[in-house]
Structures are given as C-alpha cells and as structure tokens.
Motif scaffolding. Structure first.
Motif, mmCIF file in Angstrom:
data_model
loop_
_atom_site.group_PDB
_atom_site.id
_atom_site.type_symbol
_atom_site.label_atom_id
_atom_site.label_comp_id
_atom_site.label_asym_id
_atom_site.label_seq_id
_atom_site.Cartn_x
_atom_site.Cartn_y
_atom_site.Cartn_z
ATOM 1 N N ALA A 89 -16.290 -4.470 -8.479
ATOM 2 C CA ALA A 89 -15.776 -3.284 -7.819
ATOM 3 C C ALA A 89 -16.375 -3.431 -6.416
ATOM 4 O O ALA A 89 -15.927 -3.183 -5.330
ATOM 5 N N SER A 90 -17.847 -3.879 -6.178
ATOM 6 C CA SER A 90 -18.486 -3.964 -5.046
ATOM 7 C C SER A 90 -17.961 -5.152 -4.351
ATOM 8 O O SER A 90 -17.739 -5.268 -2.949
ATOM 9 N N LEU A 91 -17.579 -6.109 -4.960
ATOM 10 C CA LEU A 91 -17.108 -7.322 -4.161
ATOM 11 C C LEU A 91 -15.686 -7.121 -3.556
ATOM 12 O O LEU A 91 -15.566 -7.535 -2.594
ATOM 13 N N ALA A 92 -14.906 -6.654 -4.605
ATOM 14 C CA ALA A 92 -13.651 -6.147 -4.130
ATOM 15 C C ALA A 92 -13.758 -5.136 -2.973
ATOM 16 O O ALA A 92 -12.942 -5.538 -1.871
ATOM 17 N N GLY A 93 -14.586 -4.403 -2.841
ATOM 18 C CA GLY A 93 -14.612 -3.375 -1.685
ATOM 19 C C GLY A 93 -15.051 -4.072 -0.248
ATOM 20 O O GLY A 93 -14.258 -3.810 0.634
ATOM 21 N N GLU A 94 -16.201 -5.071 -0.401
ATOM 22 C CA GLU A 94 -16.419 -5.757 0.563
ATOM 23 C C GLU A 94 -15.136 -6.850 1.163
ATOM 24 O O GLU A 94 -14.909 -6.905 2.330
ATOM 25 N N ALA A 95 -14.561 -7.181 0.063
ATOM 26 C CA ALA A 95 -13.308 -8.114 0.465
ATOM 27 C C ALA A 95 -12.323 -7.411 1.127
ATOM 28 O O ALA A 95 -11.549 -7.969 2.362
ATOM 29 N N ILE A 96 -12.055 -6.152 0.787
ATOM 30 C CA ILE A 96 -11.053 -5.258 1.330
ATOM 31 C C ILE A 96 -11.255 -4.804 2.755
ATOM 32 O O ILE A 96 -10.482 -4.976 3.496
ATOM 33 N N LEU A 106 -10.134 -11.097 -4.215
ATOM 34 C CA LEU A 106 -9.130 -10.530 -4.925
ATOM 35 C C LEU A 106 -8.588 -11.281 -5.909
ATOM 36 O O LEU A 106 -8.283 -10.847 -7.357
ATOM 37 N N ILE A 107 -8.018 -12.306 -5.507
ATOM 38 C CA ILE A 107 -7.200 -13.273 -6.371
ATOM 39 C C ILE A 107 -8.371 -13.677 -7.473
ATOM 40 O O ILE A 107 -8.123 -13.507 -8.736
ATOM 41 N N HIS A 126 -13.048 3.053 -8.867
ATOM 42 C CA HIS A 126 -12.910 4.508 -8.669
ATOM 43 C C HIS A 126 -14.138 5.303 -8.696
ATOM 44 O O HIS A 126 -14.382 6.173 -7.675
ATOM 45 N N ASP A 127 -15.272 4.995 -9.605
ATOM 46 C CA ASP A 127 -16.310 5.494 -9.467
ATOM 47 C C ASP A 127 -17.357 5.326 -8.206
ATOM 48 O O ASP A 127 -17.667 6.283 -7.868
ATOM 49 N N ARG A 128 -17.067 4.226 -7.493
ATOM 50 C CA ARG A 128 -17.830 3.743 -6.610
ATOM 51 C C ARG A 128 -17.136 4.396 -5.104
ATOM 52 O O ARG A 128 -18.009 4.937 -4.329
ATOM 53 N N PHE A 129 -15.810 4.265 -5.073
ATOM 54 C CA PHE A 129 -15.021 4.419 -3.867
ATOM 55 C C PHE A 129 -14.250 5.597 -3.849
ATOM 56 O O PHE A 129 -13.797 5.910 -2.908
ATOM 57 N N LYS A 130 -14.102 6.369 -4.846
ATOM 58 C CA LYS A 130 -13.570 7.763 -4.943
ATOM 59 C C LYS A 130 -12.028 7.492 -4.472
ATOM 60 O O LYS A 130 -11.244 8.106 -3.972
ATOM 61 N N ARG A 131 -11.587 6.198 -4.804
ATOM 62 C CA ARG A 131 -10.073 5.666 -4.489
ATOM 63 C C ARG A 131 -9.713 4.638 -5.687
ATOM 64 O O ARG A 131 -10.526 4.199 -6.229
ATOM 65 N N SER A 132 -8.593 4.377 -5.594
ATOM 66 C CA SER A 132 -8.206 2.954 -6.690
ATOM 67 C C SER A 132 -8.232 1.926 -5.943
ATOM 68 O O SER A 132 -7.830 1.914 -4.679
ATOM 69 N N LEU A 133 -8.422 0.845 -6.797
ATOM 70 C CA LEU A 133 -8.314 -0.207 -6.085
ATOM 71 C C LEU A 133 -7.135 -0.760 -5.467
ATOM 72 O O LEU A 133 -7.067 -1.278 -4.184
ATOM 73 N N VAL A 137 -6.206 -1.950 -1.578
ATOM 74 C CA VAL A 137 -5.607 -3.261 -1.412
ATOM 75 C C VAL A 137 -4.241 -3.111 -0.573
ATOM 76 O O VAL A 137 -4.120 -3.674 0.546
ATOM 77 N N ALA A 138 -3.511 -2.067 -1.006
ATOM 78 C CA ALA A 138 -2.013 -1.915 -0.457
ATOM 79 C C ALA A 138 -2.248 -1.311 0.736
ATOM 80 O O ALA A 138 -1.586 -1.526 1.894
ATOM 81 N N ALA A 139 -3.331 -0.799 1.311
ATOM 82 C CA ALA A 139 -3.485 0.071 2.565
ATOM 83 C C ALA A 139 -4.042 -0.960 3.554
ATOM 84 O O ALA A 139 -3.691 -0.847 4.850
ATOM 85 N N HIS A 140 -4.692 -1.702 2.829
ATOM 86 C CA HIS A 140 -5.621 -2.969 3.933
ATOM 87 C C HIS A 140 -4.985 -4.108 4.046
ATOM 88 O O HIS A 140 -5.307 -5.235 4.578
ATOM 89 N N THR A 141 -3.804 -4.290 3.204
ATOM 90 C CA THR A 141 -3.111 -5.795 3.537
ATOM 91 C C THR A 141 -1.746 -5.425 3.811
ATOM 92 O O THR A 141 -1.379 -4.509 3.824
ATOM 93 N N SER A 142 -0.994 -6.668 4.203
ATOM 94 C CA SER A 142 0.262 -6.411 4.820
ATOM 95 C C SER A 142 1.379 -7.605 4.126
ATOM 96 O O SER A 142 0.927 -8.496 3.735
#
Lengths: 316, 316
Positions: A89-96, A106-107, A126-133, A137-142
């Motif tokens: 979760a932490s690595l994904a958060g940083e990556a995003i 993410l891959i 969820h627990d850490r960021f109070k949002r879904s992964l 991802v959808a909001a920060h990539t295109s």
C-alpha cells in the motif's frame, strides 16, 4: 525460496522490543542491534514486535525508527518492517504520487502478488489513505496507461490450475493480430492480460510462441523506446517469470551511475520472504557475479549491512 | 430493516434437517414444512442447516430441494437457501450467460452490496465457476457496456465517511460537461461512477444537483430508449437510493402482462435480510397498495406462500 534467516525459536517479542528500545537510547543509535533483530524476523514476528512495542512504549516502532535512522538505511528498515500488505500500500501510494510512464511499481504489485495478497494490499490502502487504490490510480494516470493499470490493479484473478485450451488458442490469436496491427492498447489486449488467471495466461502465451514463432515480448519490442510497450512487457514478465523481471530491476539499479537505491531497496525488501533466492540465482547466471558482492561493492555502511542480512549470505 | 422473522431460539440445525428430510419423504412433498423452516432462518442458520444436512444425508440440501420442487417455487427456494455471496455469484453467472443491454443484475451486485459483500461474491464466483467474475464479464460484454461493467464489478470501493468537497465540486463539473456533450461513456464519467466511495459520490451528485439545477438522472434521460443511459441511471439509483431502484424493479415485474417471476424472486430473496422493509414502504408510498397484496394477487400456491413468508406479513 526466501533468503532471510530467522532463528528457530525467536526471542519473545517483548525481549526484541526491549533490545530495540535500548538501541535507540543514549547517545547515538545502535544500528547493528537493529539489523540483528529486524532483519532476522518474519513478517508475522515483525507485526507482533510492532504491536508489543507500541503497547510498551506508547509509540509506533516505525516512528521511533524514523527518528533514529537516516537516508537509505532508514528507508530500507521502514519498508522492511511493514508487513507485506501495508508495504505494498505504501509503495503504491508513493508510485501514484510521483507517477510517470516509466514507473513499474503498480505493475509489480498487480502482477507478482497472489490474488489474495493483491487484495490485502488494496485493503491496507483503504486503511492508510482513506481512498481505494483503483480510484487513485484512475485519477492520477491517463490514456492508455490508465486503461492498462486500472484493470490490472482492480483484478482479483482466479488462482486455480484449470486451463481452457480452446480459449488459450483463440486469445493467442487475438493478441497476435492486435500486436501485428500495432494496436497495443486495444481493449482485447488489455482484457486478456488483466483478467485471465496466471495458469490460463501461461497457456495462451505458450501457444502464442509455438504458433507465431516468437515469444510475445519479442513482438512487443518493435519500438524499444516506447514506454507503453515496455509496460506491457513488464506485465508479461511479472506474470510469467518474476525472477527474471526482478533480476533486471536490480541489475539496472546497480549498474546506474550511482546506484538507484529506491529500486534496490524495494526489490530486496519485497522479495526477501518470497523468491529472493531464485532472483539471486538468476542474478548470478546473468552477471557471473554473486548479488551479495555486487551490492557490497555498490552500497555502504548500515544500508549495505542491512541488505546483506536480508540476502542471507552468498550461496554455497 | 430485514423482513424475515426467525424464531428467537431456532431449533437445532439437526432438527431442521430432520424435518426437511421428512418433508421430502414418502408420496408428495410437504412444501408447507419447507417454507415454515427455510423462510424463517437467517443466512448463517441456513448455512449451518446445509452443512449438517450434507453430513447427515450425504446429499447437498440444494440437490434434494432441486429434486422435490418445481418451477418458480423451486427457483425461489434455491436462490434463497444460498448464502448471499453464493447467491450473488449464481445470479451473476446467469446474468453473464444471457447477457443483454437490459440486464441490470451485474449493476445491482456492483452497486447495492457493500465493498466487502461484493468481494465475497467475487470469491464465491471463483469457487463456483473456476474463473473470475471480471474475466467473464469482460469476455461476454462489449463496447461501452464492457467499459462500464468491468470496473464496476472489479471495484473495491473505499467504504468510509470521508468526503473531499473540492473533489466533489470538480467531479460534478466533469460529469455535467460530459453529459452536456452527450459523451455518456466517456472515461471520466465511468471513472467517477465506478471508483469513488459512496460517501464521495453522494457529495458529488448533491453538488451536481445544486449547481446545475437537475438531479443527474434527469440529465441522463435525454433518450428514454437508450439502454446505456438507462444503465447509468441504474448505477446512480443503486448507489444513492437502492430502495427506490428495487421498488421499481418489483413494480415493473408485477405490472408486466404475466408477472416476471425472475426479477421478483431475485429482489425478494436478495433484499429480505437487508432492506426489504424499506422497499415495502416505498412500494406502498408509490402504489398505494401493500406489496403483499400485490404479490398475493399476482402469484399463486407455494411460490406465493414462500414470497409472503419472506416479506414477513403486511405492515401494521
């Protein structure tokens, strides 16, 4: 095929906590003691230590580590101490947060974890960021990256061994046609890679190779500079041969002018309890150098000691 | 706000099994006895009964029911007896097999269950079909329906109460712009509806209404015959007001020339332990007729008795 060595009977968590607390006290920090404890405890032992530490000293162990340690060593110890789902979760958060087309974190999370592990990472997110992964991802990539990453990260693949050979053949054909048309981000390509079980994808990609004469990743290399093609190759590699994928990440991290510690730390900490032994073998096969020696040459001090402890020593 | 009435202390599962087994024995089947037991047991009690039945008589209770019962009554009892996750997996499997643009079952499962319930349904789908729910949805749908349904069904939404008002405003604006352009299947519309938490979507849709003068579903009704628009409205309704959505499904099922038992059975069995009481109230408000009376008028025999038992009797 983990590499870490945990003692057959580990000390009681309370004892470990006492030693850790002592290592933080007085002038200076006893890094050696921290390494000798944390690098030799399994994820469930570390989770217990963290719980007991917080009950005993009224502070999260991660917070204490954060205060006492610095730089690459700090980052490595903190990343390692988290249990796998929190770490992902932490690595994904940083990556995003710093997402760019060359980012492969993410891959990695979507394609080298088991379906249940990936789910646990989503729950920890969820627990850490109070949002879904997936919403982040959808909001920060295109564009085509979003089209690929959102279903990958949202998948809950079937994990059984059943294979439908008729399907494997028809989907190998679809993949081949789309790749031949250079329609790399076609809906069908993404649907197949992001939704099928690993067993099913193995069959599909084997059939692709047998029927069309090239491994799919060779056909996905028409433009070596195209980051989307590179991302698709990473998906295939992470699913079919994670040890080869991770060996390459480590090799590139070490070979860079100035080692890329972020990637090195990530791979060592996330794989030490999974398949780092195979990755080490793969590294030796590919580079004729023991991974420990390469890391010892390129890193220093406590950071070096810590990584080497996680690596468990050179193979006999 | 469930409607079923289970006795304060239910008989031991073994006793229920014995009564059920007796109901299947000899000439004819004792349907009344089956109803008096199964319609008055909670999901966890039914799960236990099924386990004990299989241990005692060496046959799955569902199999016995399948042999003894027929037609709408059979369908209703089987659907009900499954625990919610298995039932959703089964309903989703049917919906996928006969998928058409007017089918709303996948949207119901994706948008009226809690994130954990949706996950449990995906896990039950693995167990039952040896494939993932999302891979089957992706393989059996196409175009903008696929674009909508796959992320909806794969989502693991954040379930907390936190709301980001800045985000709600900016995303209400995006929704309004895309709808004004008639870009109904735009990536952004689907991203917002399929990934945001329910609390966040409430804020976004309220802001939409306040800022742009219409509830979003009014703006999504530019062409009442367009099935994709109707699907989007169902998504919004299922998320924001499931009781209104389900009341309408029941109303249309009953009002059809010849009641549409499939939809009626589905709504009654899936909501009886959730919010059927509110749906009943909504039905009365909308039709000035008690739902029990409407169902009694339109159905017959054991099927009627069973639905009425699940409905728990008319409101006082």
């Amino acid at each position: 095929m983990a590499t870490i060595s945990a003692p057959a009977t580990a000390p009681a968590p309370g004892e470990d906590c006492e030693q850790l607390h002592k290592a933080f006290s007085g002038w200076g920090t006893n890094e050696g003691s921290i390494i000798s404890i944390l690098a030799h405890r399994t994820a469930s032992q570390r989770r217990l230590i963290r719980e007991v530490y917080s009950q005993t000293y009224g502070e999260d162990l991660l917070k204490s580590l954060d205060k006492e340690l610095t730089r690459d060593f700090e980052k490595a110890v903190l990343t390692w101490t988290l249990v796998p789902a929190e770490r992902d979760a932490s690595l994904a958060g940083e990556a995003i947060k710093r997402w760019g087309p060359a980012n492969r974190v993410l891959i990695e999370i979507a394609c080298t974890r088991s379906p249940e592990e990936q789910l646990a990472a989503r729950r920890a997110y969820h627990d850490r960021f109070k949002r879904s992964l997936e919403e982040d991802v959808a909001a920060h990539t295109s564009d085509h990256f979003r089209k690929l990453l959102v279903p990958l990260i949202s998948a809950f693949r079937y994990d059984g061994p059943e294979v439908n050979m008729t399907l494997a053949k028809s989907e190998a054909k679809i993949l081949h046609e789309k790749i031949a048309e250079k329609a790399y981000s076609d809906d069908e390509v993404i649907r197949i890679l992001s939704s099928r079980s690993k067993a099913q994808l193995f069959a599909t990609l084997n059939h692709y190779n047998n029927e069309f004469g090239n491994p799919i990743n060779k056909d996905l290399k028409s433009d070596p500079k195209d980051e989307f093609l590179s991302a698709l190759r990473a998906v295939v590699k992470c699913i079919t041969a994670p040890e080869i994928y991770f060996e390459k990440v480590i090799r590139l991290a070490i070979n860079k002018m100035g080692t890329e510690e972020g990637a090195l730390t990530r791979v060592i900490t996330t794989r030490a309890e999974v398949d780092l032994k195979v990755i080490k073998e793969q590294y030796y096969k590919r580079n004729s150098v023991q991974l420990e020696h390469a890391i010892a040459k390129d890193t220093r001090g406590d950071y070096e000691d810590f990584l080497l402890a996680l690596l468990g020593g050179p193979d006999a």
